[in-house]
Design an enzyme around this catalytic site. Structure first.
Site, PDB file in Angstrom:
ATOM      1  CE  LYS A   1      -6.880  -2.255  15.325  1.00  0.00           C
ATOM      2  NZ  LYS A   1      -5.906  -2.985  16.161  1.00  0.00           N
TER       3      LYS A   1
ATOM      4  CG  HIS B   1      -1.798   1.177   1.335  1.00  0.00           C
ATOM      5  ND1 HIS B   1      -2.758   1.491   0.405  1.00  0.00           N
ATOM      6  CD2 HIS B   1      -1.855   2.169   2.267  1.00  0.00           C
ATOM      7  CE1 HIS B   1      -3.381   2.606   0.753  1.00  0.00           C
ATOM      8  NE2 HIS B   1      -2.842   3.041   1.872  1.00  0.00           N
TER       9      HIS B   1
END
Length: 313
Positions: free
Chosen positions: A199, A145
């Site tokens: 989260k 990424h």
């Protein structure tokens, strides 16, 4: 080789946006490519090797400041994308690049460059993981990424700094506002971590982002009248698919397994008791007693076979 060189020179000199040619890192793709390769090498090999025999650094205050700065930086880029096009001036269905020197067009191009620059500041995410010896976080997903984004965005700034494809950057900076705010609160310590119970949903939010990105790109293919360059449509849609796959794989590995484990741990378990009522299979410095609460479906005699844990005094 001569043919390849001539093609490269024509691409850089005649096909690129002349407005950005003199901007930092924009004259050639090689410095950006070198930075990406160097990042991957340091993240995978050099960093963990140098830290192998060292104690992890305590960087709580540094992380709070860094993540606060990234939150503000992302918020500013998001605002600039809105003001230079996406807040009322751009058509979400099809938007060509404005290559003029109009103030709004230049503002959009400038915002695209700052978004490109932000991909380098995100390298610090990995640096802090390595310095803290959190190598389990430097996953394939993480390195891919961060490692390919600067190069990908470089092409956008060099050839199409504005228009339809900046929608993905708009979404991405909004996600980063939320993400870095989460990291900042997390770095502030256990006292504040009760406020970031969401989260799990942050990863889901990121996956929704990728669905919106490739959907927004590919809908152009059904609009023959839209003359936005198709290579950028395919390139960004491919990124959306790639990251959706990687993030969904991470989500399943992290949260689906965690949910199954939590359900297993919440299940009542049998233990063998000695004559003093202490479990013979207790572990880790805990002794186990008969639970004071058991499901209504169990009789009181069966309750003696179920236990709860408390620390040994």
């Amino acid at each position: 080789m001569e043919t390849v060189y001539d093609w490269y020179k024509d691409l850089m000199d005649n096909k690129s946006d002349p407005r950005v040619n003199d901007w930092p890192m924009m004259s050639s793709p090689w410095p950006t490519l070198a930075a990406c390769l160097c990042y991957a090498f340091c993240a995978i090999k050099l960093g963990p090797t140098l830290m192998a025999n060292r104690k992890p650094f305590e960087l709580r205050n540094v992380l709070v400041v860094y993540n606060f700065a990234q939150t503000v930086f992302s918020a500013w880029i998001f605002y600039e994308y809105l003001m230079s096009g996406w807040l009322g001036h751009y058509d979400i269905r099809c938007q060509l690049v404005d290559y003029s020197r109009h103030p709004r067009a230049m503002r959009m191009a400038n915002t695209c460059w700052w978004y490109y620059f932000s991909k380098f500041t995100e390298f610090f995410d990995t640096l802090f993981f390595v310095l803290r010896k959190k190598n389990e976080h430097v996953s394939t997903l993480h390195v891919i990424h961060h490692g390919i984004m600067p190069m990908s965005v470089w092409f956008g700034v060099k050839f199409a700094p504005g228009g339809h494809s900046t929608f993905f950057a708009l979404l991405n900076t909004f996600v980063h506002i939320v993400m870095y705010f989460y990291y900042m609160v997390s770095a502030m310590g256990p006292k504040y971590q009760k406020y970031i119970w969401w989260k799990k949903y942050l990863t889901a939010f990121q996956m929704v982002q990728f669905v919106l990105i490739f959907s927004h790109q590919l809908q152009v293919l059904f609009r023959p009248s839209c003359q936005y360059p198709r290579p950028f449509v395919y390139w960004i849609a491919m990124h959306g698919f790639l990251f959706l796959f990687l993030f969904s794989d991470f989500y399943k590995a992290r949260y689906n397994k965690a949910d199954r484990k939590a359900k297993a741990n919440n299940g009542l378990c049998m233990v063998v008791m000695n004559e003093n009522g202490i479990s013979l299979n207790g572990k880790n410095g805990y002794k186990q007693e008969v639970a004071s609460e058991v499901p209504n479906s169990y009789t009181s005699s069966a309750a003696d076979a179920f236990v709860r844990r408390r620390p040994v005094s």
